[in-house]
Enzyme design. Structure first.
Site, short mmCIF file in Angstrom:
data_model
loop_
_atom_site.label_atom_id
_atom_site.label_comp_id
_atom_site.label_asym_id
_atom_site.label_seq_id
_atom_site.Cartn_x
_atom_site.Cartn_y
_atom_site.Cartn_z
N GLU A 126 10.86 -28.84 9.61
CA GLU A 126 10.84 -30.14 9.12
C GLU A 126 11.78 -30.49 8.21
O GLU A 126 11.81 -29.76 7.30
CB GLU A 126 9.40 -30.81 9.10
CG GLU A 126 9.46 -32.36 8.63
CD GLU A 126 7.85 -32.47 8.20
OE1 GLU A 126 7.06 -31.57 7.66
OE2 GLU A 126 7.60 -33.77 8.08
N LYS B 21 8.30 -39.06 13.57
CA LYS B 21 7.07 -38.54 13.06
C LYS B 21 6.10 -39.64 13.33
O LYS B 21 6.10 -40.87 12.59
CB LYS B 21 6.98 -38.11 11.64
CG LYS B 21 5.81 -37.39 10.98
CD LYS B 21 6.21 -36.68 9.68
CE LYS B 21 4.75 -36.23 9.01
NZ LYS B 21 5.45 -35.22 7.92
N CYS C 66 5.22 -32.35 12.14
CA CYS C 66 4.29 -31.85 11.25
C CYS C 66 2.81 -32.38 11.10
O CYS C 66 2.12 -31.91 11.78
CB CYS C 66 4.69 -32.27 9.78
SG CYS C 66 4.06 -31.33 8.26
#
Lengths: 383, 383
Positions: free
Chosen positions: A118, A195, A232
């Site tokens: 990430e 995300k 994540c």
């Protein structure tokens, strides 16, 4: 790093007697993944370049009507090579260089799809809550220098490249996003996946910088397989994994940045549970090392102001639909994990376990629709 | 049973050197649960009655406005005491007796809520696909002999009793269900919770006997906490756990029956993931031992007809919202796991990790509603 255990799996191998080791590993990790024979040249290049190189394989049963669909994925975890107060452009260049030398080894290992960690072009500076210089690491997903760099790699090595970056979206007010750019092995930008879930936990002050992603749950049909990127904190949300799977993803990458004190006991659980629940492969990746910042910051826990958010514990691994998993890369070194998988395993396991067939998603769509109403009445039975 | 490893956790304790053990346990299991001091009388009674007794505790931080909400739960795993071809009534009586002697020890340990294994009054005979005599084990949830037996236990020991049985539903055509009866510590039947997801995997031919449950996701507000029961195969469905949690469950029991070759590497993952994802305690329970049947059956895997479906591996444990878990009961012995928990931990962890707040359930309610349409178009990006 001193005092950090390099690897739980290595520790088990070392100390548990052979009579029990197979059972312990089977119960903790599922059926053992086959070890890959990687080329000597790759092994020595990894040694010279000072990163760990591990390779495993997952097989499927032969079928009559489908040929095996073998793909090799590469997971890259790395420390930031330069201090965080180095000039932004110099840091980015050093990271490009580091990744280039790892990807070259991935190519020697026959990797078809590579995924980086990430926000790989920067330190994970969101703990500071400072804007400059960190926001200067943001780039256009479509034609920023990092995307161009990855396009070159993709073409050179005939490799799909997943490049998670801090994105600057110029056509929407110059807003920031946490996004993964997916680049075809042809070199074309296939698209991006933002995300979906943004943390507000511990030093992960990312909600100060960017909002929940608005790209939904795209999957990318590449020459080597249908893939998705769950970035994540989306790892903690089973529905997020589910929707990538509903859209057809057979491999879901999970580029992450997370630290030991916060999440390490969750790490072996969540992505592996997602592989099981969705009959797919999942590939969680975490950075390694400790990143120091010039200006101290506090953590909202009553503790003293300090200069780092703790140890990123690496431990990148691949989980298979049958509930098994590879050992992790180390907790402390840069590494490349090469995993060969026969994607036919996904449907084979699905036909055995039937979680999609027995999922009763219509019921849940209805129940969830009710449950999100502000004045929803829970189903509570009292005496 | 010969050759079966008794316990992974015990094996780690025995062989991993102290210098690494704490790290290995932290990474594999999360922060170590406190060991409970159980009364000597209970310890010797368990020894005499030939079952394992383990006790652990999970603490929460003190709060200003809420007092700790301490509850002790008891998880019971056991073999069937008699051969499966013994008369039905005799088998049931022997199981009642066995459970009675374990529950008495649970009472000595201050257990407030006890839960037995799935279909606890019978062998797990669904592998045979035979109807008689197995369907004779079915009872009314409201006033069957087993419910009456549990009501007596509940009153005698001031204990909430969760009794998972094969249910005969006389007011709906005498249909069978896989259900858990929840009995208040007052002795009143609070209600029942039916198994929502029915397996069609390996020897688990349960769909031959009963249908997907129609009681939804009830939670039961007892004097000791708000609880729910997710039966067995529902463990594999993250949405099932989610809906119990949405309705307010702080402890979700998961009475199960599952065997080593099928699911053992999934066992440590799924219920623990549910505790993490939903900020609650989860309590998976599995029976132990191997059950033999007079008439051979096949397993749909090309193998020879045989008389047992394999080893039920026990390993019942409790997972906490912070991602930690207790060691499991053994893989081979009857056992009682007593776990003290401060339910305040649920909201405390929720306020730290915020998975409910960041869950974006409105988006998923919408997406899932779309995805279940027969002609849904997945979001696939092609070059």
């Amino acid at each position: 790093m001193a005092g950090e255990l390099p690897s739980v799996e290595a520790c088990l191998e070392r100390y548990i007697p052979a009579s029990d080791l197979a059972d312990v590993k089977r119960i903790l990790y599922g059926g053992e993944a086959r070890k890959l024979n990687l080329p000597d040249a790759a092994v020595s290049a990894a040694q010279e370049r000072d990163f760990e190189l591990l390779g495993y394989g997952f097989d499927a049963a032969p079928e009559q009507l489908r040929r095996p669909r073998i793909v090799r994925v590469g997971l890259v975890q790395n420390k930031i090579p330069l201090p965080t107060d180095t000039a932004v452009a110099v840091q980015v260049a050093a990271l490009h260089k580091r990744i280039e030398e790892i990807v070259e080894v991935a190519a020697m290992c026959g990797v078809n799809i590579v995924c980086f960690q990430e926000a790989w072009t920067m330190p994970f500076a969101f703990c500071t809550r400072e804007k400059l210089p960190w926001t200067e690491f943001a780039e256009s997903a479509e034609d920023g220098p990092t995307t161009k760099f990855c396009q070159e790699l993709a073409k050179k090595y005939n490799m799909v490249v997943i490049s998670p970056i801090l994105e600057r979206d110029e056509i929407h007010g110059g807003t920031l996003w946490n996004a993964a750019v997916v680049i075809s092995n042809s070199g074309a930008v296939l698209g991006k996946s933002r995300k979906n879930h943004i943390p507000r936990v511990g030093d992960f002050n990312e909600s100060t910088y960017y909002m929940e992603g608005n790209t939904g749950h795209p999957v990318f049909q590449t020459q080597f397989g249908t893939i998705a990127v769950n970035i994540c904190y989306g790892r903690h949300h089973p529905l997020n994994w589910l929707m990538y799977s509903m859209n057809g993803a057979e491999i879901i990458f999970n580029p992450s940045a997370t630290i030991g004190t916060l999440s390490e006991s969750l790490w072996p659980i969540e992505a592996r549970n997602a592989a099981i629940a969705n009959h797919c492969f999942t590939c969680p990746i975490n950075r390694v090392g400790t990143e120091y910042y010039k200006n101290a910051f506090t953590s909202g826990d009553g503790g003293k102001a300090h200069h780092d958010l703790g140890h990123f514990y690496g431990s990148s691994y691949v989980a298979a639909p049958d509930g098994s998993r590879t050992p992790g890369l180390s907790r402390i070194y840069d590494g490349l994990l090469v995993v060969e998988m026969d994607l036919n395993l996904c449907r084979q396991v699905s036909d055995i376990w039937n979680f999609k067939m027995t999922g009763r998603y219509e019921m849940y769509a209805k129940k969830l629709t009710e449950a999100v109403q502000p004045y929803f009445t829970p189903n509570i039975i009292r005496e």
